[in-house]
Design a protein around this motif. Structure first.
Motif, PDB file in Angstrom:
ATOM      1  N   PRO A 115       0.836  -1.211   0.000  1.00 10.94           N
ATOM      2  CA  PRO A 115       0.000   0.000   0.000  1.00 10.94           C
ATOM      3  C   PRO A 115       0.867   1.257   0.000  1.00 10.94           C
ATOM      4  O   PRO A 115       1.932   1.288   0.630  1.00 10.94           O
ATOM      5  CB  PRO A 115      -0.792  -0.113   1.310  1.00 10.94           C
ATOM      6  CG  PRO A 115      -0.745  -1.556   1.668  1.00 10.94           C
ATOM      7  CD  PRO A 115       0.551  -2.085   1.148  1.00 10.94           C
ATOM      8  N   GLU A 116       0.415   2.266  -0.694  1.00  9.35           N
ATOM      9  CA  GLU A 116       1.185   3.509  -0.769  1.00  9.35           C
ATOM     10  C   GLU A 116       1.142   4.217   0.583  1.00  9.35           C
ATOM     11  O   GLU A 116       0.077   4.524   1.108  1.00  9.35           O
ATOM     12  CB  GLU A 116       0.608   4.422  -1.851  1.00  9.35           C
ATOM     13  CG  GLU A 116       1.436   5.670  -2.075  1.00  9.35           C
ATOM     14  CD  GLU A 116       0.881   6.537  -3.193  1.00  9.35           C
ATOM     15  OE1 GLU A 116       1.580   7.480  -3.599  1.00  9.35           O
ATOM     16  OE2 GLU A 116      -0.244   6.264  -3.651  1.00  9.35           O
ATOM     17  N   LEU A 117       2.311   4.445   1.150  1.00 10.14           N
ATOM     18  CA  LEU A 117       2.402   5.159   2.420  1.00 10.14           C
ATOM     19  C   LEU A 117       2.871   6.581   2.123  1.00 10.14           C
ATOM     20  O   LEU A 117       4.012   6.801   1.730  1.00 10.14           O
ATOM     21  CB  LEU A 117       3.385   4.471   3.379  1.00 10.14           C
ATOM     22  CG  LEU A 117       3.104   3.007   3.728  1.00 10.14           C
ATOM     23  CD1 LEU A 117       4.059   2.546   4.824  1.00 10.14           C
ATOM     24  CD2 LEU A 117       1.668   2.795   4.155  1.00 10.14           C
ATOM     25  N   VAL A 118       1.977   7.516   2.296  1.00 12.24           N
ATOM     26  CA  VAL A 118       2.283   8.915   1.998  1.00 12.24           C
ATOM     27  C   VAL A 118       2.358   9.680   3.307  1.00 12.24           C
ATOM     28  O   VAL A 118       1.423   9.677   4.097  1.00 12.24           O
ATOM     29  CB  VAL A 118       1.207   9.532   1.083  1.00 12.24           C
ATOM     30  CG1 VAL A 118       1.526  10.999   0.822  1.00 12.24           C
ATOM     31  CG2 VAL A 118       1.117   8.751  -0.222  1.00 12.24           C
ATOM     32  N   PHE A 119       3.483  10.312   3.546  1.00 10.15           N
ATOM     33  CA  PHE A 119       3.672  11.151   4.726  1.00 10.15           C
ATOM     34  C   PHE A 119       3.736  12.598   4.257  1.00 10.15           C
ATOM     35  O   PHE A 119       4.809  13.095   3.922  1.00 10.15           O
ATOM     36  CB  PHE A 119       4.949  10.768   5.473  1.00 10.15           C
ATOM     37  CG  PHE A 119       4.933   9.364   6.012  1.00 10.15           C
ATOM     38  CD1 PHE A 119       4.484   9.111   7.297  1.00 10.15           C
ATOM     39  CD2 PHE A 119       5.356   8.298   5.224  1.00 10.15           C
ATOM     40  CE1 PHE A 119       4.464   7.814   7.793  1.00 10.15           C
ATOM     41  CE2 PHE A 119       5.339   7.001   5.712  1.00 10.15           C
ATOM     42  CZ  PHE A 119       4.883   6.761   7.001  1.00 10.15           C
ATOM     43  N   PRO A 120       2.584  13.243   4.177  1.00 10.12           N
ATOM     44  CA  PRO A 120       2.566  14.597   3.605  1.00 10.12           C
ATOM     45  C   PRO A 120       3.430  15.567   4.387  1.00 10.12           C
ATOM     46  O   PRO A 120       3.468  15.548   5.615  1.00 10.12           O
ATOM     47  CB  PRO A 120       1.079  14.986   3.681  1.00 10.12           C
ATOM     48  CG  PRO A 120       0.507  14.112   4.739  1.00 10.12           C
ATOM     49  CD  PRO A 120       1.275  12.839   4.677  1.00 10.12           C
ATOM     50  N   HIS A 121       4.143  16.396   3.661  1.00 11.09           N
ATOM     51  CA  HIS A 121       4.969  17.425   4.275  1.00 11.09           C
ATOM     52  C   HIS A 121       4.262  18.758   4.144  1.00 11.09           C
ATOM     53  O   HIS A 121       3.541  19.021   3.200  1.00 11.09           O
ATOM     54  CB  HIS A 121       6.351  17.487   3.608  1.00 11.09           C
ATOM     55  CG  HIS A 121       7.253  16.381   4.028  1.00 11.09           C
ATOM     56  ND1 HIS A 121       8.101  16.474   5.106  1.00 11.09           N
ATOM     57  CD2 HIS A 121       7.412  15.133   3.524  1.00 11.09           C
ATOM     58  CE1 HIS A 121       8.761  15.336   5.236  1.00 11.09           C
ATOM     59  NE2 HIS A 121       8.371  14.509   4.289  1.00 11.09           N
ATOM     60  N   GLY A 122       4.476  19.584   5.108  1.00  6.18           N
ATOM     61  CA  GLY A 122       3.857  20.899   5.125  1.00  6.18           C
ATOM     62  C   GLY A 122       4.246  21.578   6.421  1.00  6.18           C
ATOM     63  O   GLY A 122       4.882  20.977   7.284  1.00  6.18           O
TER      64      GLY A 122
END
Length: 359
Positions: A115-122
């Motif tokens: 599964p795509e693990l996305v750790f959004p940055h901001g």
């Protein structure tokens, strides 16, 4: 990809992931560990579908590459490697793991199936790790264990000009204030299990943590770690309604002293409700419990006290509320059957409410 890393560094990093990655899952791919070689070191990822965790460990890496390896065999092999020296990882058609005279191979799977693990940055809010962990750790005990209580099975984290962590199971409430974090007011409910993992994974991180709130998720990052957790839907009802404003009796005593007394006396309490009676009389407090096997009774001296009153409680609820307090506790009773306030006399950030038993 070839990588060299110390065993200690490897084990410390893997210990963060070991409890997140399930041993069994309806989605078997979640039982695998993501291993990736980067210029800056070795990156590991794991997920159980509710909590995603990523960490990058310092290592000497030649080339790049990534693959999935069976997590539990990898964890067990890493722990059993010979002491001292370095651990070598070579990724080709299989993952070769070597240390000293020991050498083994593990089958791998393609990361394309993960599964795509996305750790959004901001730009997230920042606060000291120990400040956040202390607040969460102080209130975690009050979360409900009952499935039907829905949102109460988590800790509500409130960020803004007034920030705090709050937990309640309907019979007790725990609240710990934080310094103001930003100007925009936001509320989120973090599942109790995610709180447990957050407390464990970031326990040794001394620096600031960044909190980034997304749609239905929270990312916490710091110390080379980043964790994403799914948030619970909804928010707590107006819990401040249960905090009494009128106090009928107030007493001051050492919290550890009272905890030890409750533990001793409650050995003989009724097993159905762990009932203990607190009898306040001036500067004296008597702790009493009675059950099928006898009666326990102990008299304690209060540092401050006035008036007379008796209130009955579940002993474990009182002990849980008192445990975060290392010094003196201020007990504020609104009545024998109405909520009791438990305050840390030396740290006003912590507050607990316990509802007496109706007897």
């Amino acid at each position: 990809m070839n990588a060299t890393i110390s065993k200690r560094t490897l084990l410390e990093g893997l210990s963060s992931l070991e409890r997140v990655i399930p041993t069994r899952s309806s989605n078997p791919i979640l039982t695998y560990l993501w291993v990736e070689g980067l210029r800056e070191g070795l990156r590991f990822r794991g997920s159980n579908g509710e909590i995603d965790l990523e960490l990058t460990l310092p290592a000497e890496v030649e080339g790049v590459g990534r693959a999935l390896v069976p997590a539990q065999p990898f964890f067990q092999l890493a722990k059993s490697l010979p002491e001292g020296g370095a651990v070598e990882l070579r990724l080709e058609e299989k993952l070769e793991l070597a240390a000293g005279s020991f050498r083994t191979h593990l089958g791998i799977a393609s990361v394309e199936s993960y599964p795509e693990l996305v750790f959004p940055h901001g730009q997230g809010e920042r606060l000291l790790s120990q400040e956040l962990l202390r607040a969460l750790g102080r209130v975690r005990y009050a979360c409900s264990h009952e499935e039907y209580r829905a949102v109460f099975r988590g800790v509500q984290l409130e960020l803004g000009s007034s920030s705090r962590a709050v937990a309640s199971d309907g019979f007790r409430l725990a609240l710990s204030e934080l310094r103001p974090i930003g100007e925009q007011s936001r509320k989120m409910v973090v599942p109790a299990r995610a709180v447990d993992e957050l407390l464990r994974v970031f326990a040794k991180v001394e620096e600031e943590l960044e909190l980034a709130l997304g749609e239905g998720e929270l990312v916490v990052r710091g110390g080379g770690l980043q964790m994403k957790m799914r948030l619970m839907e909804g928010e707590f009802p107006d819990y401040e309604r249960v905090i009494p404003r009128q106090i009928a009796l107030e007493a001051l005593i050492g919290a550890p002293e009272l905890v030890e007394s409750l533990k001793r006396v409650s050995v003989l309490a009724d097993r159905s409700n762990r009932r203990v009676d607190l009898l306040f009389a001036g500067t004296t407090l008597e702790v009493v419990a009675e059950g099928d096997f006898g009666q326990g009774r102990e008299e304690l001296a209060l540092e401050e006290g006035q008036g007379q009153m008796m209130a009955s409680y579940n002993a474990q609820y009182l002990i849980d509320a008192l445990n975060p307090i290392q010094g003196r506790v201020r007990l504020q009773l609104s009545g024998p059957t109405t909520p009791t306030l438990i305050r840390d006399d030396e740290d006003p950030a912590y507050l607990a409410v316990v509802v007496p038993l109706r007897v």
